[in-house]
Motif scaffolding. Sequence first.
Motif, PDB file in Angstrom:
ATOM      1  N   ILE A  72       0.373  -8.942 -10.669  1.00 40.31           N
ATOM      2  CA  ILE A  72      -0.383  -8.866  -9.417  1.00 40.31           C
ATOM      3  C   ILE A  72      -1.533  -9.864  -9.426  1.00 40.31           C
ATOM      4  O   ILE A  72      -1.815 -10.534  -8.417  1.00 40.31           O
ATOM      5  CB  ILE A  72      -0.896  -7.426  -9.198  1.00 40.31           C
ATOM      6  N   TRP A  90       0.821  -1.209   0.000  1.00 39.93           N
ATOM      7  CA  TRP A  90       0.000   0.000   0.000  1.00 39.93           C
ATOM      8  C   TRP A  90       0.854   1.257   0.000  1.00 39.93           C
ATOM      9  O   TRP A  90       0.373   2.345  -0.371  1.00 39.93           O
ATOM     10  CB  TRP A  90      -0.951  -0.007   1.198  1.00 39.93           C
ATOM     11  N   LEU A 147      -4.795  -6.844  -2.955  1.00 37.98           N
ATOM     12  CA  LEU A 147      -3.873  -6.583  -1.852  1.00 37.98           C
ATOM     13  C   LEU A 147      -4.456  -6.861  -0.473  1.00 37.98           C
ATOM     14  O   LEU A 147      -3.706  -7.007   0.487  1.00 37.98           O
ATOM     15  CB  LEU A 147      -3.392  -5.126  -1.915  1.00 37.98           C
ATOM     16  N   ALA A 167      -0.355  -5.244 -13.671  1.00 34.66           N
ATOM     17  CA  ALA A 167      -1.683  -5.806 -13.396  1.00 34.66           C
ATOM     18  C   ALA A 167      -1.689  -7.315 -13.605  1.00 34.66           C
ATOM     19  O   ALA A 167      -2.283  -8.064 -12.814  1.00 34.66           O
ATOM     20  CB  ALA A 167      -2.727  -5.139 -14.292  1.00 34.66           C
ATOM     21  N   LEU A 172      -7.169  -3.259  -7.037  1.00 38.72           N
ATOM     22  CA  LEU A 172      -6.097  -3.243  -6.049  1.00 38.72           C
ATOM     23  C   LEU A 172      -6.593  -3.714  -4.687  1.00 38.72           C
ATOM     24  O   LEU A 172      -5.884  -4.421  -3.963  1.00 38.72           O
ATOM     25  CB  LEU A 172      -5.510  -1.833  -5.937  1.00 38.72           C
ATOM     26  N   VAL A 177       1.216   1.937  -3.553  1.00 42.85           N
ATOM     27  CA  VAL A 177      -0.065   2.447  -4.058  1.00 42.85           C
ATOM     28  C   VAL A 177      -0.209   3.932  -3.732  1.00 42.85           C
ATOM     29  O   VAL A 177      -0.650   4.730  -4.576  1.00 42.85           O
ATOM     30  CB  VAL A 177      -1.233   1.641  -3.462  1.00 42.85           C
TER      31      VAL A 177
END
Length: 725
Positions: A406, A52, A547, A403, A543, A55
Amino acid sequence: MDAHEMPQAPANPNGGALKYLWSHWRKRALLSSLAAWFEHFLGKTGLDRGPWLTVAFASGIATWFILPGAFSWVLAILAGLGLVLAGISRGSKDPAGYVRLALITLGLLFALGVGVIWARSELVGAEPIARPIVTRLDARILERIEQPAQDRVRLILATRLGDKGDRVAKIRVNLNEDQDIPEAQENAHIRLRARLMPPSPPMLPGAYNFARNAWFQGFAATGSVLGEIELIDAGTGGEALVAQWQRQLSRHVRDQLGGSSGAIAATLASGDRGAIGKADEIAMRDAGLTHLLSISGLHVSAVMAASYILLIRLLAAFPPLALRVRLPLLASLGAALAGIGYTLLTGAQVPTVRSCFGALLVLTALAMGREALSLRMIAVAAFGVLMLWPESLVGPSFQMSFAAVITIVALHESRWLRSVLAPRDEDLFMRLARKVFALLITGLAIEFCLMPIVLFHFHRAGVYGAFANLAAIPLVTFVSMPLIALALLLDLVGLGAPIWWLAGWSLDLLLGLAHFTASQPGAVKLMPQMGIGVFMLFVAGGLWIALWRGRARLIGMAPVIVAIILLLLTPVPDLLITDDGRHVGITEKDGQLIMLRDSRSSYIRDNLMELSAAGGQPTIVRDWPQARCSSDFCSVTLERGGRSWHVLMATSDQYLEERKLAAACERHDIVVADRWLPYSCKPRWLKADRRLLRETGGLALNLSAGTMSTVAQMEGHHGWWRGGR
């Protein structure tokens, strides 16, 4: 607490009791209940808070691109620092400190993101030339890019511009192959005459923004060479040597394999995409296989993984070495060198360097005995890339590659898929079936996660991409690339011909798969321009799902569902007007596109078709039965939103008598022209002439709602946007 112990509200005929109860409840809610609940929520999730931080940093970068100018950027930085101060002011009020730590770190990294991209823009951004010019240049070649499929060569030059030659500038020019000379290599000093123009902004809202990319690459102008090139001094050595090796490798591969398969093989070996034909590139794009043509994570990872496995097996064959040295450390070092060499050989472009950096982190984890692939490792790689190239955040390459990775990691960390892949006592067929099922699910998940990115940037997506990639990725990774590497190795002793034949066969199979997939009915889904708000909802939801951990990740489905609904409700623009006013696209209710002019440029036609989500061949307005055309203007009537819209469009550069033009303007709601119209021309709603379009850029009109979106609204006051200057 007993009744007699309850605090008594003071008797106040003016509402003192209500005021007391309100302040008491507000204090408890804000200072206790909400903070305690959030603190407890963060504490029990057990999520990895490290990703994060990246992010938050990326959010600061994205905010800089979205906000219009310096004043709002300063406010964004102050907002981030305000969160830091809010966290510091909490002191020791948090039992575990989760809220305090989150406010401080996230606010600091958000402000840092805004500052980093702002500084990057100021440092590397190049002021574009004011207007198109034809001039003679005395230049040094920085880079040479051969594009045989387009019968041209592209040169990146360092030169001086201006009447007095007082401005050092970096420019990009194209020259035809018959104008090329062999000595025009990197570091060569040349003279030439060129037609230059400023980097083009988006011609329509949502179109490709070359001006922004040119700004961060440092290009002040682009253009084409006129006449012959004069060589002053040949340049050799340094970067020129690596670039020449790359071109020699590409030519060697194409000499061994002709045609389309040779062009693909040259791309995989050297990163040179210049020989790929347009039909093959379109087929690969519509089949969802374009990523195989860009040297990125797949290719770099394949090279490093193959090198690692080969080295560790070879080293294990020597027991004295295996007993004294940690083999994973040596194998990781060798694989890292192979990956770095492959990155340099293929041009060391930003996507390749980014992929190499991520793969090096994986090798480091293997060498240390840690988990090879995790969300924290991906976050570290993304943070490193964004620190060096923060502008890559808004590009499709960065978004799609991260993307996809992840999605793979988050999916394979889920309990459900782990239970599917867990070892069990069963026959070989069932084990293979489980692995194929997991591969298919992974492909579908990646395709679903990438589709919003593809639609946002390209307005089209390959519907069958997941199924095509299911066969194409293993084919390229485990067949084509190893065969090409083996053939190149055997070419050192002149024995590579049979292997080249096998490599060509595998690449022909890949191209056949691409053309077959792209030719299927409904293989391509076209969508109009996705709004930035809808796109951010997709990103935020994705996300959160990736996450977060536990059931709390399901909260991320809410913004995704809202984004899907908004995307499906996105209206197709009724009228598209390019930034020069010469090209207009009218969308019919049946999806047909009507164009004002028959442009020889496929780029203009493709942009109008993509942004109008139109299929089939467009119709020219003069051939449209509903249009009334003279030698100078075409008039059409569109039924939208329960009313008739009368549109007048100029088709020539001839000036009419002002009184007649003013009368025609009064009878129409919209007037479009590629020149300045007199002030006496006053249509009922919009006059889109050169005066307006210079301020707004291209326009997209939704007549049913009576709304208009412009390029200027999306560009703000960033350095690359020249509207109104």
